[in-house]
Design a protein around this motif. Structure first.
Motif, PDB file in Angstrom:
ATOM      1  N   ASN A  51       4.235  -2.760  -8.460  1.00  0.00           N
ATOM      2  CA  ASN A  51       3.914  -1.413  -7.988  1.00  0.00           C
ATOM      3  C   ASN A  51       5.055  -0.439  -8.275  1.00  0.00           C
ATOM      4  N   ILE A  52       6.262  -0.879  -8.023  1.00  0.00           N
ATOM      5  CA  ILE A  52       7.420  -0.008  -8.242  1.00  0.00           C
ATOM      6  C   ILE A  52       7.570   0.344  -9.722  1.00  0.00           C
ATOM      7  N   LEU A 102       0.822  -1.205   0.000  1.00  0.00           N
ATOM      8  CA  LEU A 102       0.000   0.000   0.000  1.00  0.00           C
ATOM      9  C   LEU A 102       0.860   1.261   0.000  1.00  0.00           C
ATOM     10  N   ALA A 103       1.973   1.211   0.688  1.00  0.00           N
ATOM     11  CA  ALA A 103       2.855   2.378   0.780  1.00  0.00           C
ATOM     12  C   ALA A 103       3.407   2.783  -0.581  1.00  0.00           C
ATOM     13  N   VAL A 104       3.598   1.795  -1.457  1.00  0.00           N
ATOM     14  CA  VAL A 104       4.125   2.094  -2.799  1.00  0.00           C
ATOM     15  C   VAL A 104       3.069   1.862  -3.881  1.00  0.00           C
ATOM     16  N   ASP A 105       1.816   1.960  -3.511  1.00  0.00           N
ATOM     17  CA  ASP A 105       0.717   1.802  -4.474  1.00  0.00           C
ATOM     18  C   ASP A 105       0.793   2.931  -5.507  1.00  0.00           C
ATOM     19  N   PRO A 106       0.967   2.625  -6.800  1.00  0.00           N
ATOM     20  CA  PRO A 106       1.132   3.686  -7.812  1.00  0.00           C
ATOM     21  C   PRO A 106      -0.144   4.481  -8.074  1.00  0.00           C
ATOM     22  N   THR A 107      -1.300   3.972  -7.653  1.00  0.00           N
ATOM     23  CA  THR A 107      -2.574   4.666  -7.911  1.00  0.00           C
ATOM     24  C   THR A 107      -3.001   5.548  -6.747  1.00  0.00           C
ATOM     25  N   ARG A 108      -2.263   5.536  -5.694  1.00  0.00           N
ATOM     26  CA  ARG A 108      -2.680   6.212  -4.468  1.00  0.00           C
ATOM     27  C   ARG A 108      -2.322   7.703  -4.489  1.00  0.00           C
ATOM     28  N   LYS A 109      -3.270   8.521  -4.047  1.00  0.00           N
ATOM     29  CA  LYS A 109      -3.003   9.946  -3.875  1.00  0.00           C
ATOM     30  C   LYS A 109      -2.533  10.179  -2.447  1.00  0.00           C
ATOM     31  N   ARG A 110      -1.485  10.986  -2.288  1.00  0.00           N
ATOM     32  CA  ARG A 110      -0.861  11.147  -0.977  1.00  0.00           C
ATOM     33  C   ARG A 110      -0.807  12.601  -0.554  1.00  0.00           C
ATOM     34  N   ASP A 111      -0.976  12.820   0.760  1.00  0.00           N
ATOM     35  CA  ASP A 111      -0.703  14.143   1.303  1.00  0.00           C
ATOM     36  C   ASP A 111       0.789  14.230   1.615  1.00  0.00           C
ATOM     37  N   LEU A 112       1.237  15.352   2.161  1.00  0.00           N
ATOM     38  CA  LEU A 112       2.672  15.558   2.395  1.00  0.00           C
ATOM     39  C   LEU A 112       3.248  14.520   3.356  1.00  0.00           C
ATOM     40  N   ASP A 113       2.499  14.198   4.430  1.00  0.00           N
ATOM     41  CA  ASP A 113       2.997  13.220   5.396  1.00  0.00           C
ATOM     42  C   ASP A 113       3.121  11.837   4.763  1.00  0.00           C
ATOM     43  N   LEU A 124      12.842   7.182  -5.605  1.00  0.00           N
ATOM     44  CA  LEU A 124      12.326   6.148  -6.498  1.00  0.00           C
ATOM     45  C   LEU A 124      13.358   5.792  -7.575  1.00  0.00           C
ATOM     46  N   LEU A 125      13.983   6.802  -8.167  1.00  0.00           N
ATOM     47  CA  LEU A 125      14.941   6.542  -9.239  1.00  0.00           C
ATOM     48  C   LEU A 125      16.219   5.889  -8.711  1.00  0.00           C
ATOM     49  N   ASP A 126      16.575   6.205  -7.477  1.00  0.00           N
ATOM     50  CA  ASP A 126      17.710   5.512  -6.865  1.00  0.00           C
ATOM     51  C   ASP A 126      17.403   4.028  -6.711  1.00  0.00           C
ATOM     52  N   LEU A 127      16.174   3.717  -6.309  1.00  0.00           N
ATOM     53  CA  LEU A 127      15.752   2.321  -6.194  1.00  0.00           C
ATOM     54  C   LEU A 127      15.791   1.635  -7.565  1.00  0.00           C
ATOM     55  N   ILE A 128      15.314   2.334  -8.593  1.00  0.00           N
ATOM     56  CA  ILE A 128      15.302   1.758  -9.938  1.00  0.00           C
ATOM     57  C   ILE A 128      16.723   1.465 -10.422  1.00  0.00           C
TER      58      ILE A 128
END
Length: 528
Positions: A92-93, A51-62, A109-113
């Motif tokens: 997801n990534i 869920l933390a890396v869900d590509p469809t999720r909208k996130r607030d700043l936190d 994210l790009l460092d992970l890639i």
């Protein structure tokens, strides 16, 4: 906040990140087994990670700050990631869109890639595909990305993508070859939106630098020219011109020309761009490619020019429905007239004079060189005369073979070269006459005897060109004997229609005035 408090906060963040990193590694390890054997608490924690890396999720700043921590933790835990047990996590990534993320999140994210790409024989293709998928923004963001506040962000994203791809190519020798294949498969298609095409190509050409360009530069340019040409041939003149040509190609006589000579032919043929969807896409892409060429230093430009010249001969030279794509060569030559500009004229002339080449390629080449010398104001009169000399010498040799004059189609290369000579002189005769040494060279050429030959090129070439040439030649006293205008009413004869063949190559002037509105700023100042 005092220094001591700052230090405490930093320690808390470090401790928190360190705990997160260890927890992510533990969770990844705990689910590396048969699903029926996984502890339910571990499964819940893994689902939370998904869920933390869900590509469809909208996130607030936190939530985005938490995503940064998670991505960093995953980067440290790359050796623990297994394609069999962590397939959903990897999916997801690899499907995340960096355009929705803040800069620090994109960095994480790009460092992970890049770390995943370095895992031997595992994720290289997926990592490269993910980066290429982000060359263009997602459709919902397209209207926003051209706003001034987004332009800087777009450049940042392109830069981050380029750096990631360069890092991967430096780390994994196989990367460049796979990247070429991925770009080939991912290139925009004819019916994709203009925004997608422009963004994709703009980002893609940013890879064409010293580090990566030497590995894949030719592929990048070839794909771009293919796309330009495909769009171009799907445009008809009816799609572009909103009004009939009210005047012929030529409007002024030699003796009437003064400072307005450079506008010869423009007014009669420059019409408004008509809003055709393919032309609009091509227009936007021409801007991107011209900007790319303009940004090259001299050495890089010469490399690009050499690549483009090879592509031109292979993919553009014989495409007689192409109206604008060839102007990429024209513009590249204008950026280095002394080397690239002269070389292109000689390159075209060499193709024309090679007897072993097919007739269509040779006719096309001489049409190109004629149009190029006529229209390219950055080409010196010296070069014009040097190329004219080669064309005239070839025509003179051809006339001496005493060929049967009855079938114009059998002599189409000869007529095409005669027409090219006349066409060039219609535009450049005045500038040649300004230099006594060049004027002397021109007057020594056997132009008159060629045009008076029993093959009668004055009766076969396009009447509009023949008449304008003869008017200017008379004024310049280029001929010793008076020459009558063959067709005062400028109506095409059957002989004229016959020599061009099915493709009407007698009417092919590839560098006629440029009619695309957005990109014409690159061409108008360098063409007649």
């Amino acid at each position: 906040m005092g220094a001591e408090e700052c230090c405490d906060d930093h320690m808390e963040v470090s401790i928190s990140d360190s705990l997160a990193f260890r927890e992510v590694q533990r969770v990844l390890q705990s689910v590396r087994m048969d699903p029926f054997l996984i502890d339910l608490r571990d499964k819940d924690e893994y689902d939370y990670l998904l869920l933390a890396v869900d590509p469809t999720r909208k996130r607030d700043l936190d939530e985005e700050a938490m995503l940064v921590t998670t991505l960093k933790a995953l980067s440290e835990a790359v050796p623990k990631i297994d394609i069999m047990y962590h397939h959903a996590l990897l999916n997801n990534i690899f499907t995340m869109c960096i355009w929705y993320l803040r800069e620090d999140t994109r960095d994480a994210l790009l460092d992970l890639i890049t770390r995943l790409a370095a895992v031997a024989d595992q994720y290289l293709r997926e990592c490269l595909q993910m980066l290429v998928n982000n060359f263009a923004p997602p459709r919902p963001l397209v209207p926003t990305t051209e706003q001034p506040r987004w332009l800087a962000r777009k450049k940042e994203i392109y830069y981050q993508l380029h750096e990631s791809l360069k890092m991967i190519s430096d780390t994994v020798p196989l990367a460049a070859r796979i990247l070429k294949d991925i770009i080939n498969r991912s290139m925009p298609k004819l019916f994709d939106t203009k925004a997608k095409m422009v963004s994709f190509v703009e980002c893609m050409l940013g890879l064409d630098t010293e580090r990566l360009g030497d590995l894949i530069g030719s592929t990048l340019l070839e794909k771009v020219v293919d796309l330009l040409t495909e769009l171009d041939v799907n445009i008809t003149w009816e799609d572009i011109l909103q009004e009939e040509h009210s005047k012929g190609i030529f409007e002024m006589e030699l003796e009437d020309l003064d400072d307005d000579e450079d506008n010869l032919g423009q007014e009669g043929t420059k019409a408004l761009f008509g809003g055709n969807v393919f032309a609009d896409k091509l227009d936007g892409l021409m801007v991107v490619v011209c900007e790319h060429l303009k940004s090259c230093d001299r050495d890089r430009l010469f490399k690009e020019y050499c690549i483009l010249k090879t592509i031109f001969q292979k993919a553009v030279l014989k495409v007689h429905k192409s109206k604008f794509a060839q102007f990429i060569m024209f513009y590249a030559c204008s950026l280095d007239p002394e080397i690239c500009g002269v070389d292109f004229a000689l390159f075209l002339t060499d193709i024309f004079t090679k007897e072993e080449d097919d007739a269509i390629a040779r006719m096309s080449a001489v049409s190109y060189v004629g149009s190029y010398l006529a229209r390219a104001r950055f080409i010196s009169a010296d070069t014009v005369v040097a190329v004219l000399k080669r064309l005239v010498e070839w025509c003179d040799s051809y006339c001496k073979l005493k060929r049967d004059p009855l079938k114009p189609i059998d002599h189409q290369i000869f007529y095409a070269s005669c027409q090219a000579v006349m066409y060039v002189l219609c535009f450049r005769l005045r500038s040649i006459m300004d230099y006594p040494n060049l004027k002397s060279q021109l007057f020594q050429m056997p132009i008159e005897s060629i045009l008076m030959d029993r093959l009668e090129p004055l009766k076969v070439c396009l009447p509009s060109i023949v008449n304008e040439f003869l008017r200017q030649a008379r004024a310049a006293r280029l001929f010793n004997a008076p020459v009558d205008l063959p067709l005062e009413d400028i109506v095409e004869s059957d002989l004229s229609k016959a020599f061009g063949g099915a493709n009407r190559l007698d009417m092919f002037f590839p560098f006629d005035p440029y009619l695309l509105r957005e990109s014409d700023r690159f061409v108008l100042s360098i063409s007649k």
